[in-house]
Design an enzyme around this catalytic site. Sequence first.
Site, mmCIF file in Angstrom:
data_model
loop_
_atom_site.group_PDB
_atom_site.id
_atom_site.type_symbol
_atom_site.label_atom_id
_atom_site.label_comp_id
_atom_site.label_asym_id
_atom_site.label_seq_id
_atom_site.Cartn_x
_atom_site.Cartn_y
_atom_site.Cartn_z
ATOM 1 C CD GLU A 139 25.414 72.727 29.685
ATOM 2 O OE1 GLU A 139 25.107 73.020 30.856
ATOM 3 O OE2 GLU A 139 24.817 71.862 29.022
ATOM 4 C CG HIS A 159 16.620 72.908 22.985
ATOM 5 N ND1 HIS A 159 15.780 73.133 24.041
ATOM 6 C CD2 HIS A 159 17.433 71.887 23.368
ATOM 7 C CE1 HIS A 159 16.060 72.269 25.024
ATOM 8 N NE2 HIS A 159 17.056 71.512 24.640
#
Lengths: 321, 328
Positions: free
Chosen positions: B60, B129
Amino acid sequence: MDKLTAEEIYYTMALGRKFEYAAKEHYMTGEISGFLHLDIGQEALSVAAMKAFDHGDVFTTYREHIMAIARGIEPKAVMAELFGKKTGVSEGRGGSMHLFDPSHFFYGGDAIVGGHLPNAVGCAYARKFQESEHGVMAVFGDGATNGGAFFESLNIASAWKLPILFLCENNRYAIGTEITRVAPFLEQAKKAEPYMPTMEVDGNDAVAVYEAIKEAQAYIQKGHGPLFIEAFTYRWEGHSMSDPGSYRSPEEIEIWKRRDPIERMKTVLKERYGVSDAQIEALDQKAQTAVDEAVAFASESPEPEVSELFEHLFVEEVTHG
Amino acid sequence: MAEMLYREALNRAIDECMAADPNVVMLGEDVGLYGGSYRVSEGLVSKYGEKRLIDTPIAELSIVGNAIGMAIGGLRPIAEIMTANFSLLAFDQIINHMAKYRYMSAGKLTLPMVVRFPQGVSKQLAAQHSESYEQMLSAVPGIRVFAAGDPNYAYHALKKAILMDDPVVFIEHELLYNKKGEVDLDAEVDPFKARIVKEGEDLTIVSYLKMVDDVMAAVPEIEKQTGKSCEVIDLQSLNPFDTGTLKASIEKTGRLVVVEEDHKMGGYGAQVVSWAAESLFYALDAAPLRIAGENVPIPYNRKLELASIPTPDKIAAKIIEWGANNGL
């Protein structure tokens, strides 16, 4: 390297060192503040790399005054930035660590160790996408090679065969920590070997740096993918002005001072190019004048106005809300 | 007008921008051949090729970091973060680089880029998540933060974000991708304006993303029990936020409730309440109410998961109780 280039490199190295000593002096008087990272002892690398890499974009770190000047940014605009003035290259917003000028394809000036490497990789993607002649040079220290951003960047540049040159400036110390205390070897190029060809160069030899970077530039322009150069050098001063430097012995510093890149380039000028002492003296004098003018300019320049505080934050103003 | 799913509206916005400008590229994990984890980029790779729909490694920091470099290099990248929790690995790039390069360079660098940011409690995805980071993102000067609550805004605001020269974090809620709605393709939508979802007279309920739907689901019960009418506002732009629309509403109703899914401690709604307390204190007839997620990692078990965030029932019950104690 032709004679004109050799003289230009010598001149810029001399200017760079005088610039750094002037910055140090004006830090002592309080006219320059914040963090000031001096590049004294590393001028060959900073200048020759910038002069050689003339077809591309440069992303570098916070120890970048000399690189910025070698890239073509006026010493006046750099010194004024150190002084925090409106006439500085970043209008006093950035200071010593944040010099940027896209008109010279110079993108700073980043003070997060290794944090600019993904940006350089992205720019290399853009250059490949545009089928540009430009490649990208990412300059970083040995300390940056231990972080995740570095490894991600090697991986992506290699996977996508991007036109990027990784130039590792190995001066052995990440602030006060010797590289071999936190990495398994001195040569950081070993980390890049699985991903791309690597080269080693004496970072205190301006001619060697120039030739290596020229070769690397041609290589990445041909679309072969990335390349890694490790240049060994040494900073004579502390990491920044607030570093007492107690982690290095006076003997070690003395050894490196005997490898002074400026004296070496002076010898090259005389022996290889037949430049006379008087001509060298004239170059030194010209460099001193440029630095004196930069200091005078910085000193006399106005500060930014408080009313400008929010300027440059966004392109698009939002008028409601 | 066209009826479409939220994810189709996002897809259409990207598609139109890519068709109009060859410099628009999109990068992220599985955005190309796979079509995007939430199918937002479905079909685009066959139209625009792998050079413009860039499948990245799971890294990321580099997804956002590379996008910044692409923007510096003259492209207009859209970086997709697969889910908000993963973005934490990219926060150095978002905060230290994306948000600061323009200012630190006195405007010499511009970063025309978007980071797309799916977030929120979906269904039993557990603590790593399910989180929301609009509060952290909105605390960073130098970036715009949009939060799409419906397909119409998703379409218009994402297009605008791609066309804008400033960096935008574009927040999407993972449970909204299959939400259907009318998109007025020809409308002029100002992405910085809040939207009045429902007009009312007696209390202003401010929310954004999926909580707008939960508030709307709670409104009939609130109105039935209190006999009062609710004005519901979808903020849409979180930084800056549309104080003009809020002010007009609060001055009319005299009451403010903010509903958010993120953790209450340091949550985004605190900013709205603080602004109202500072600016509109004498327009308020009662202390404002904040309804937010609990200060706990989001648990896996469905019962516990729902206990950790606002739901329509809880929103209705809390507002009714607060109303009873505050003269509503």
